[in-house]
Scaffold this active site. Structure first.
Site, mmCIF file in Angstrom:
data_model
loop_
_atom_site.group_PDB
_atom_site.id
_atom_site.type_symbol
_atom_site.label_atom_id
_atom_site.label_comp_id
_atom_site.label_asym_id
_atom_site.label_seq_id
_atom_site.Cartn_x
_atom_site.Cartn_y
_atom_site.Cartn_z
ATOM 1 N N ASP A 123 0.807 -1.445 0.138
ATOM 2 C CA ASP A 123 0.198 0.115 -0.126
ATOM 3 C C ASP A 123 0.812 1.382 -0.177
ATOM 4 O O ASP A 123 0.531 2.064 -0.710
ATOM 5 C CB ASP A 123 -0.836 0.052 1.270
ATOM 6 C CG ASP A 123 -1.912 -1.117 1.415
ATOM 7 O OD1 ASP A 123 -2.980 -0.962 1.261
ATOM 8 O OD2 ASP A 123 -1.239 -2.329 1.497
ATOM 9 N N GLU A 178 -5.256 7.600 0.461
ATOM 10 C CA GLU A 178 -5.474 6.792 1.401
ATOM 11 C C GLU A 178 -4.659 6.787 2.524
ATOM 12 O O GLU A 178 -4.909 7.055 3.748
ATOM 13 C CB GLU A 178 -6.096 5.486 1.106
ATOM 14 C CG GLU A 178 -6.421 4.614 2.321
ATOM 15 C CD GLU A 178 -6.825 3.240 2.337
ATOM 16 O OE1 GLU A 178 -6.906 2.736 1.114
ATOM 17 O OE2 GLU A 178 -6.983 2.454 3.360
ATOM 18 N N ASP A 213 -6.404 5.264 -4.070
ATOM 19 C CA ASP A 213 -6.295 4.314 -3.177
ATOM 20 C C ASP A 213 -5.465 3.130 -3.951
ATOM 21 O O ASP A 213 -5.671 2.680 -4.929
ATOM 22 C CB ASP A 213 -7.839 3.489 -3.260
ATOM 23 C CG ASP A 213 -7.714 2.356 -2.325
ATOM 24 O OD1 ASP A 213 -6.786 1.763 -1.718
ATOM 25 O OD2 ASP A 213 -8.753 1.967 -1.753
ATOM 26 N N LEU A 222 -3.759 0.693 -3.038
ATOM 27 C CA LEU A 222 -4.150 -0.901 -2.828
ATOM 28 C C LEU A 222 -5.661 -1.183 -2.372
ATOM 29 O O LEU A 222 -5.846 -0.849 -1.169
ATOM 30 C CB LEU A 222 -3.147 -1.751 -2.203
ATOM 31 C CG LEU A 222 -2.940 -3.246 -2.302
ATOM 32 C CD1 LEU A 222 -1.657 -3.560 -1.761
ATOM 33 C CD2 LEU A 222 -4.052 -4.007 -1.556
ATOM 34 N N ASP A 223 -6.694 -1.360 -2.892
ATOM 35 C CA ASP A 223 -7.973 -1.526 -2.457
ATOM 36 C C ASP A 223 -8.013 -3.127 -2.364
ATOM 37 O O ASP A 223 -7.739 -3.896 -3.217
ATOM 38 C CB ASP A 223 -8.925 -1.049 -3.195
ATOM 39 C CG ASP A 223 -10.421 -1.205 -3.033
ATOM 40 O OD1 ASP A 223 -10.634 -0.876 -2.137
ATOM 41 O OD2 ASP A 223 -11.239 -1.733 -3.884
ATOM 42 N N THR A 247 -7.016 -4.446 0.878
ATOM 43 C CA THR A 247 -5.956 -4.833 1.515
ATOM 44 C C THR A 247 -6.003 -6.164 2.364
ATOM 45 O O THR A 247 -5.250 -7.184 2.367
ATOM 46 C CB THR A 247 -5.207 -3.907 2.558
ATOM 47 O OG1 THR A 247 -5.135 -2.327 1.687
ATOM 48 C CG2 THR A 247 -4.096 -4.073 3.194
ATOM 49 N N HIS A 302 -16.034 -6.852 6.314
ATOM 50 C CA HIS A 302 -16.328 -5.574 7.000
ATOM 51 C C HIS A 302 -18.014 -5.635 7.041
ATOM 52 O O HIS A 302 -18.716 -4.640 7.135
ATOM 53 C CB HIS A 302 -16.039 -4.156 6.347
ATOM 54 C CG HIS A 302 -14.434 -4.119 6.556
ATOM 55 N ND1 HIS A 302 -13.684 -4.291 5.020
ATOM 56 C CD2 HIS A 302 -13.450 -3.655 7.211
ATOM 57 C CE1 HIS A 302 -12.438 -4.111 5.180
ATOM 58 N NE2 HIS A 302 -12.160 -3.693 6.596
ATOM 59 N N GLY A 343 -12.744 -5.557 -1.540
ATOM 60 C CA GLY A 343 -12.487 -4.524 -2.456
ATOM 61 C C GLY A 343 -13.734 -3.748 -3.225
ATOM 62 O O GLY A 343 -14.558 -4.597 -3.784
ATOM 63 N N LYS A 356 -15.368 -5.110 -6.616
ATOM 64 C CA LYS A 356 -17.034 -5.515 -6.585
ATOM 65 C C LYS A 356 -17.647 -4.752 -7.748
ATOM 66 O O LYS A 356 -18.546 -5.143 -8.495
ATOM 67 C CB LYS A 356 -17.716 -5.073 -5.289
ATOM 68 C CG LYS A 356 -17.239 -6.056 -4.307
ATOM 69 C CD LYS A 356 -18.036 -5.838 -3.115
ATOM 70 C CE LYS A 356 -17.648 -4.994 -1.964
ATOM 71 N NZ LYS A 356 -16.119 -5.645 -1.326
ATOM 72 N N ASP A 397 -12.266 5.028 -2.532
ATOM 73 C CA ASP A 397 -12.488 3.785 -2.593
ATOM 74 C C ASP A 397 -13.733 3.944 -3.928
ATOM 75 O O ASP A 397 -13.950 2.737 -4.537
ATOM 76 C CB ASP A 397 -13.311 2.906 -1.548
ATOM 77 C CG ASP A 397 -12.646 2.577 -0.451
ATOM 78 O OD1 ASP A 397 -11.666 1.864 -0.718
ATOM 79 O OD2 ASP A 397 -12.694 2.958 0.836
HETATM 80 N N1 LIG Z 1 -15.055 -0.660 8.684
HETATM 81 C C1 LIG Z 1 -14.284 -0.245 7.844
HETATM 82 N N2 LIG Z 1 -13.250 0.414 8.188
HETATM 83 C C2 LIG Z 1 -12.086 0.406 7.522
HETATM 84 N N3 LIG Z 1 -12.124 0.343 6.198
HETATM 85 C C3 LIG Z 1 -13.514 0.025 5.752
HETATM 86 C C4 LIG Z 1 -14.146 -0.475 6.370
HETATM 87 N N4 LIG Z 1 -15.266 -0.978 5.842
HETATM 88 C C5 LIG Z 1 -14.891 -0.969 4.416
HETATM 89 N N5 LIG Z 1 -13.496 -0.306 4.395
HETATM 90 C C6 LIG Z 1 -12.733 -0.216 3.164
HETATM 91 O O1 LIG Z 1 -13.420 -0.194 2.055
HETATM 92 C C7 LIG Z 1 -12.828 -0.756 1.058
HETATM 93 C C8 LIG Z 1 -13.888 -1.890 0.545
HETATM 94 O O2 LIG Z 1 -14.121 -3.001 1.620
HETATM 95 P P1 LIG Z 1 -14.529 -4.203 1.482
HETATM 96 O O3 LIG Z 1 -13.684 -5.044 0.647
HETATM 97 O O4 LIG Z 1 -14.798 -4.690 2.973
HETATM 98 O O5 LIG Z 1 -15.918 -3.945 0.610
HETATM 99 C C9 LIG Z 1 -11.439 -1.281 1.727
HETATM 100 O O6 LIG Z 1 -10.679 -0.387 1.285
HETATM 101 P P2 LIG Z 1 -8.938 -0.858 1.501
HETATM 102 O O7 LIG Z 1 -8.706 -2.186 1.162
HETATM 103 O O8 LIG Z 1 -8.269 0.263 0.463
HETATM 104 O O9 LIG Z 1 -8.620 -0.333 2.959
HETATM 105 C C10 LIG Z 1 -11.890 -1.441 3.048
HETATM 106 O O10 LIG Z 1 -10.642 -1.242 3.866
HETATM 107 MG MG LIG Z 2 -9.982 0.983 -0.633
HETATM 108 MG MG LIG Z 3 -7.131 0.467 3.676
HETATM 109 MG MG LIG Z 4 -6.460 0.785 0.080
#
Ligand SMILES: Nc1ncnc2c1ncn2[C@@H]1O[C@H](COP(=O)(O)O)[C@@H](OP(=O)(O)O)[C@H]1O
Ligand SMILES: [Mg+2]
Ligand SMILES: [Mg+2]
Ligand SMILES: [Mg+2]
Length: 313
Positions: free
Chosen positions: A53, A76, A116, A118-119, A121, A201, A223, A227, A250
């Site tokens: 990242d 980010e 972003d 790296l989406d 992570t 999440h 991500g 999606k 994002d």
């Molecule tokens: N509760 C949370 N806290 C922090 N980041 C979140 C989050 N919910 C979603 N995200 C961030 O939104 C992006 C998509 O989430 P998800 O994969 O769960 O659908 C990811 O980006 P990053 O990987 O760039 O941090 C994720 O970290």
């Molecule tokens: Mg992201």
């Molecule tokens: Mg992140």
């Molecule tokens: Mg990211």
């Protein structure tokens, strides 16, 4: 061919961003190949950052700043120390489509770039590599207009095919695939309702919103970029995330690419997401995106009132 300085700012910025996103993807693969991710926990256990990242963001912000001095860029990750790989101007190739006339005369002050590096992570650290994308979104006067989604591990399970792909688009531009380049655009099946949502999440509100869509299948994957790619390749009808966890970096690029293809991305109430320089980073009212050809408003109507009330500015 037009001389570089006669090409409008937006197509120049998009073509540079394509080259920079590809380079960032290579940096991500190099960090993983070395085998030391140097994981740091940010706000909570599911909010991680790796050297991939950090190094990818150093490349993207350093390169954009070099090619476009003074450009407003919001990434980010916080600034980090370490080697900075810069993308050479020589790796930038011209765009495959034209700039929409209303975006042909922009000044740099109107633009905010949301990065972003790296989406996905969480999934990256667990080896679900095709969930990872690099996202560069370009907003003009607070609205997203163009986006680049680079998927560095596309095809990684099939060694005979080319590794990685980049999908980019400008809303309203004409050209290959109506303004989206690099991906096969397929509409999802006319029957059924496949809903993509978070893998790492989730919450009861997130799950209630998904159930209210009466899905025939739920894809729990990582991500925001990934999606939205599922909406563009016909694998899902909707992406539903009733949580304040997603941030502007994002959604800015995925929204532009999806809308260039005829889909839609809003908050969970159906309101537009804004991308001004001083906007709050959180998408506090959630995210709902639908594939091209879907009835976006019908999905918004299905989201229960208690879910909408849980998500406030
Ligand atoms: N509760 C949370 N806290 C922090 N980041 C979140 C989050 N919910 C979603 N995200 C961030 O939104 C992006 C998509 O989430 P998800 O994969 O769960 O659908 C990811 O980006 P990053 O990987 O760039 O941090 C994720 O970290
Ligand atoms: Mg992201
Ligand atoms: Mg992140
Ligand atoms: Mg990211």
């Amino acid at each position: 061919m037009m001389a570089a300085n006669t090409v409008p700012l937006l197509p120049r910025l998009v073509s540079s961003s394509v080259a920079i996103a590809n380079h960032a993807g290579k940096i991500i693969r190099d960090v993983l190949n070395k085998g030391d991710l140097q994981i740091v926990q940010k706000e909570h256990v599911k909010d991680l950052q790796t050297e991939a990242d950090r190094a990818a963001q150093r490349c993207i912000i350093g390169s954009l700043t070099k090619h476009f001095p003074g450009l407003i860029i919001i990434g980010e990750e916080e600034e980090s120390s370490g080697p900075v790989q810069l993308t050479e101007q020589s790796s930038v190739v011209p765009l495959k489509f034209t700039c929409p006339p209303h975006l042909a005369k922009l000044s740099q002050e109107q633009i905010v770039v949301w990065v972003d590096p790296l989406d996905g992570t969480s999934e990256f650290t667990e080896g679900l590599l095709d969930h990872v994308t690099v996202l560069i979104g370009i907003a003009v006067d607070g609205k997203t207009v163009a986006g680049i989604i680079h998927q560095p591990y596309f095809n990684y399970k099939n060694k005979e095919k080319e590794l990685g792909r980049t999908i980019y688009g400008i809303i309203g531009s004409a050209g290959e695939n109506d303004g989206v380049v690099g991906g096969l655009l397929v509409k999802p099946p006319p029957t059924g309702c496949v809903v993509a949502t978070t893998r790492s999440h989730a919450s009861s509100t997130v799950n209630d919103a998904v159930s209210s869509c009466d899905p025939t299948e739920v894809l729990r994957v990582g991500g925001a970029g990934h999606k939205v790619l599922l909406l563009l390749d016909g694998s899902a009808h909707a992406y539903v995330f009733a949580s304040p966890g997603c941030k502007k970096w994002d959604t800015c690029a995925p929204q532009a690419v999806l809308e260039a293809a005829g889909g839609a991305l809003t908050d969970i109430k159906g309101d537009h997401i804004l991308y001004h320089r001083h906007v709050q980073h959180r998408n506090s009212e959630g995210v709902l995106a639908t594939a091209p050809g879907q009835d976006h408003a019908a999905y918004i109507r299905k989201i229960p009132a208690h879910v909408k009330e849980n998500l406030v500015k």
